[in-house]
Scaffold this active site. Structure first.
Site, short mmCIF file in Angstrom:
data_model
loop_
_atom_site.label_atom_id
_atom_site.label_comp_id
_atom_site.label_asym_id
_atom_site.label_seq_id
_atom_site.Cartn_x
_atom_site.Cartn_y
_atom_site.Cartn_z
CG HIS A 111 32.06 38.04 35.29
ND1 HIS A 111 33.40 38.10 35.66
CD2 HIS A 111 32.03 37.21 34.21
CE1 HIS A 111 34.12 37.35 34.84
NE2 HIS A 111 33.31 36.81 33.96
CB THR A 116 38.26 36.72 37.91
OG1 THR A 116 37.51 37.94 37.81
CG2 THR A 116 37.39 35.53 37.54
CB THR A 117 39.35 40.79 41.26
OG1 THR A 117 38.17 40.58 42.06
CG2 THR A 117 38.93 41.13 39.84
CG HIS A 122 40.16 47.40 39.84
ND1 HIS A 122 39.88 47.93 41.08
CD2 HIS A 122 41.50 47.18 39.82
CE1 HIS A 122 41.00 48.02 41.78
NE2 HIS A 122 42.00 47.57 41.05
#
Length: 248
Positions: A131, A198-199, A87
């Site tokens: 991040h 955020t995932t 990812h």
């Protein structure tokens, strides 16, 4: 919701923030994109039902000026492992020091990238964001977002961009030491708000700090990342009445 997956996932095999340990497949495009995450696994329900989701669009005129304490960065140089987790590209940091937020220490565990930046400033996305994921002794998470703009080569991350594993599951130990402090802007003023991963599983109660000042990255470095991940950003989520504060 298996919120306690986080403790395990934020070890050596952390994904973008935290991902399901089951077979559910998710992505950023097609029928498994962010619009459908909640449909893919019951443990992803918060991606749809949550009220303090990330990322957000930060409106600078609406941000509340506040006497926020400076982030207590206390990072140190150490070993680093670069992983392609399917990812994003993630850099695991087994001994990189810590940062303090409101006097509470959080250990830095890893950082990873999204293109374009998941956070938007007045509707604008930057080409890339890193991040930096931290965890305290109570298992709470705090993320520092470092925005990147196009410019000169980022020497602090040169070894990372020159060692990007090409295939999902591949990993490479960096030669030498990596000090996360070197990737921070000189001006560490920031926007602060509460949000989520955020995932998937989009768990909430995550403390967010988005540094106002971007750092530079070269077109070549951005192209190296985009060759692997052309787009891996979740769309911005509703504020739902949340306040965004900005340090002075």
């Amino acid at each position: 919701m298996k919120r306690y997956w986080i403790a395990g996932l934020l070890g050596a095999t952390l994904l973008s923030h935290a991902y399901a340990d089951g077979p559910a497949h998710w992505s950023y495009t097609g029928s498994h994109d962010a619009r459908h995450w909640a449909e893919l696994d019951q443990n992803f329900a918060t991606c749809k039902l949550g009220k303090v989701q990330s990322p957000i669009n930060i409106l600078t005129k609406s941000a509340e000026k506040a006497a926020l304490p400076a982030i207590g960065f206390a990072y140190s140089a150490g070993a680093a492992e670069v992983i392609n987790n399917g990812h994003t590209i993630q850099v695991n940091l087994p001994a990189a020091g810590k940062a303090s937020f409101d006097g509470v220490d959080y250990q830095l565990l890893q950082f990873h990238f999204h293109t374009p930046s998941e956070e938007r400033i007045n509707g604008k996305a930057y080409p890339l964001v890193a991040h930096l994921v931290h965890k305290n002794v109570d298992g709470k998470l705090a993320v520092v977002a470092v925005l990147f703009k196009l410019g000169k080569e980022n020497t602090a991350l040169k070894s990372v961009f020159n060692t990007l594993p090409a295939k999902e599951g591949d990993k490479t130990a960096l030669d030498g030491m990596l000090n996360p402090s070197d990737m921070l802007p000189a001006d560490a003023t920031y926007y602060a708000f509460m949000g989520s991963l955020t995932t998937p599983p989009c768990s909430e109660e995550v403390r967010w700090q988005v540094l106002k000042t971007p750092v530079e990255i070269s077109k070549t470095q951005l192209a190296q990342f985009k060759k692997l991940y052309r787009m891996n950003a979740r769309p911005v989520q509703p504020l739902n009445g949340r306040k965004v504060q900005v340090s002075q």
